[in-house]
Design a protein around this motif. Structure first.
Motif, short mmCIF file in Angstrom:
data_model
loop_
_atom_site.label_atom_id
_atom_site.label_comp_id
_atom_site.label_asym_id
_atom_site.label_seq_id
_atom_site.Cartn_x
_atom_site.Cartn_y
_atom_site.Cartn_z
N LEU A 164 0.85 -1.08 0.07
CA LEU A 164 -0.12 0.01 -0.08
C LEU A 164 0.99 1.31 -0.14
O LEU A 164 1.88 1.18 0.41
CB LEU A 164 -1.10 0.01 1.29
CG LEU A 164 -1.80 -1.07 1.47
CD1 LEU A 164 -2.54 -1.02 2.80
CD2 LEU A 164 -3.03 -1.01 0.28
N PRO A 165 0.17 2.27 -0.51
CA PRO A 165 1.02 3.69 -0.29
C PRO A 165 0.93 3.79 1.38
O PRO A 165 0.24 3.59 2.03
CB PRO A 165 0.03 4.74 -0.87
CG PRO A 165 -1.02 3.78 -1.99
CD PRO A 165 -0.88 2.64 -1.27
N LEU A 166 2.22 4.42 1.70
CA LEU A 166 2.12 4.80 3.14
C LEU A 166 2.56 6.25 3.13
O LEU A 166 3.21 7.02 2.70
CB LEU A 166 3.73 4.13 3.63
CG LEU A 166 4.18 4.35 5.00
CD1 LEU A 166 3.10 3.66 5.91
CD2 LEU A 166 5.46 3.73 5.14
N VAL A 167 1.54 6.40 4.30
CA VAL A 167 1.90 8.11 4.99
C VAL A 167 2.29 7.88 6.27
O VAL A 167 1.75 6.80 7.11
CB VAL A 167 0.45 8.77 4.59
CG1 VAL A 167 0.18 9.08 3.31
CG2 VAL A 167 -0.51 8.15 5.54
N VAL A 168 2.91 8.70 6.75
CA VAL A 168 3.42 8.86 8.19
C VAL A 168 3.06 10.07 8.79
O VAL A 168 3.64 11.35 8.24
CB VAL A 168 4.87 8.54 8.44
CG1 VAL A 168 5.48 8.59 9.79
CG2 VAL A 168 5.63 7.18 7.57
N ILE A 169 2.33 10.17 9.78
CA ILE A 169 1.91 11.21 10.44
C ILE A 169 2.68 11.21 11.83
O ILE A 169 2.44 10.48 12.51
CB ILE A 169 0.22 11.15 10.63
CG1 ILE A 169 -0.56 11.02 9.39
CG2 ILE A 169 -0.23 12.51 11.40
CD1 ILE A 169 -2.03 10.85 9.71
#
Length: 275
Positions: free
Chosen positions: A128-133
């Motif tokens: 999956l595309p990964l976003v890090v908050i």
């Protein structure tokens, strides 16, 4: 004509990188644009990889209700003699541990009677595309801050809208205490997800899964965020590591676990492919 190499420019959108990874796993020898799997692999093999999993051992931090794992030398069931390289030409280990140990997957069935088990999570949800908050800047003022919808909106002003289908990871840097200060790692309360935040991400941004560095999703008495995520049919990865080495957007996550029949959770291996 689409130029393959442009997919991997430093600022290439995550959706383009995802398309390439999906091409790797496709049955056809060529993607729609004529790219071969060999070409796709050649480019992906040049990307930097970041391990997002913690190593596990009998001393690994774990919820006290489960207890520590036991790693012992496997033995002949008839003689009880431990196998060895010297006598048998091989060696192996017997592992005794709870499924939710170390970096692990929580499938919906972990909390929901009718939820799917880990062996039924679709393969397409494991790349999956990964976003890090990153909420570490907020922790100096509030060490147990729970991510809010306002935090997400502030993140989006800097990094763009959270893409549909993404894996959203919460960076708190708790993982830095995993080996150096395990008692602090097991602290409660800790920085976490709020219920409003996870609802926003799944319902308004249509993400696929979440992950975090802690052993639980939230610190409420009823574990409301974790319960909601799993009861809605989503999976999560707990006890993630090295999120400080991954950019806010543009990376991909690959996560896998053993295909345990009707499994309620198991140690997982996750890594990021950087843009």
């Amino acid at each position: 004509m689409f130029v393959f190499s442009r997919l991997f420019e430093k600022k290439a959108p995550a959706r383009h990188l995802l398309a390439v990874l999906l091409a790797l796993g496709a049955a056809a020898a060529h993607a729609a644009d004529g790219m071969s799997l060999a070409e796709a692999y050649k480019v992906i093999s040049t990307r930097k990889l970041v391990d997002l999993s913690q190593s596990i051992s009998p001393s690994t931090p774990v919820w006290q209700g489960f207890g520590q794992a036991s790693f012992t030398t496997a033995s002949d069931p008839k003689t009880y003699r431990p196998y060895s390289l010297e006598q048998d030409g091989f060696r192996t280990t017997y592992y005794s541990m709870v499924g939710q140990y170390g970096t692990h997957v929580d499938p919906p069935a972990h909390f929901h009677a009718k939820g799917i088990t880990m062996d039924r999570i679709p393969l397409k949800e494991m790349i999956l595309p990964l976003v890090v908050i990153d909420i570490t800047p907020l922790l100096a003022k509030d060490p147990n801050h729970a991510l809010t919808v306002q935090d997400i909106q502030a993140w989006e002003k800097k990094n763009g809208r959270v893409p549909a289908g993404a894996f959203a990871a919460l960076r708190t840097d708790m993982s830095k205490d995993w080996s150096t200060n395990p008692e602090r790692f097991k602290r409660h309360p800790f920085p976490a997800w709020s219920l409003a935040a996870v609802k926003f991400l799944f319902e308004q941004r249509n993400i696929t899964a979440i992950g975090h560095e802690s052993m639980d999703t939230d610190t409420t008495p009823t574990m409301e965020s974790q319960k909601w995520v799993l009861e809605q049919g989503h999976y999560q990865i707990e006890v993630m590591a090295h999120l400080d080495e991954v950019p806010p957007t543009g990376a991909l996550i690959v996560v896998s676990w053993p295909k345990v029949e009707n499994g309620f959770g198991f140690p997982a291996r996750a890594f990021a492919i950087l843009p």
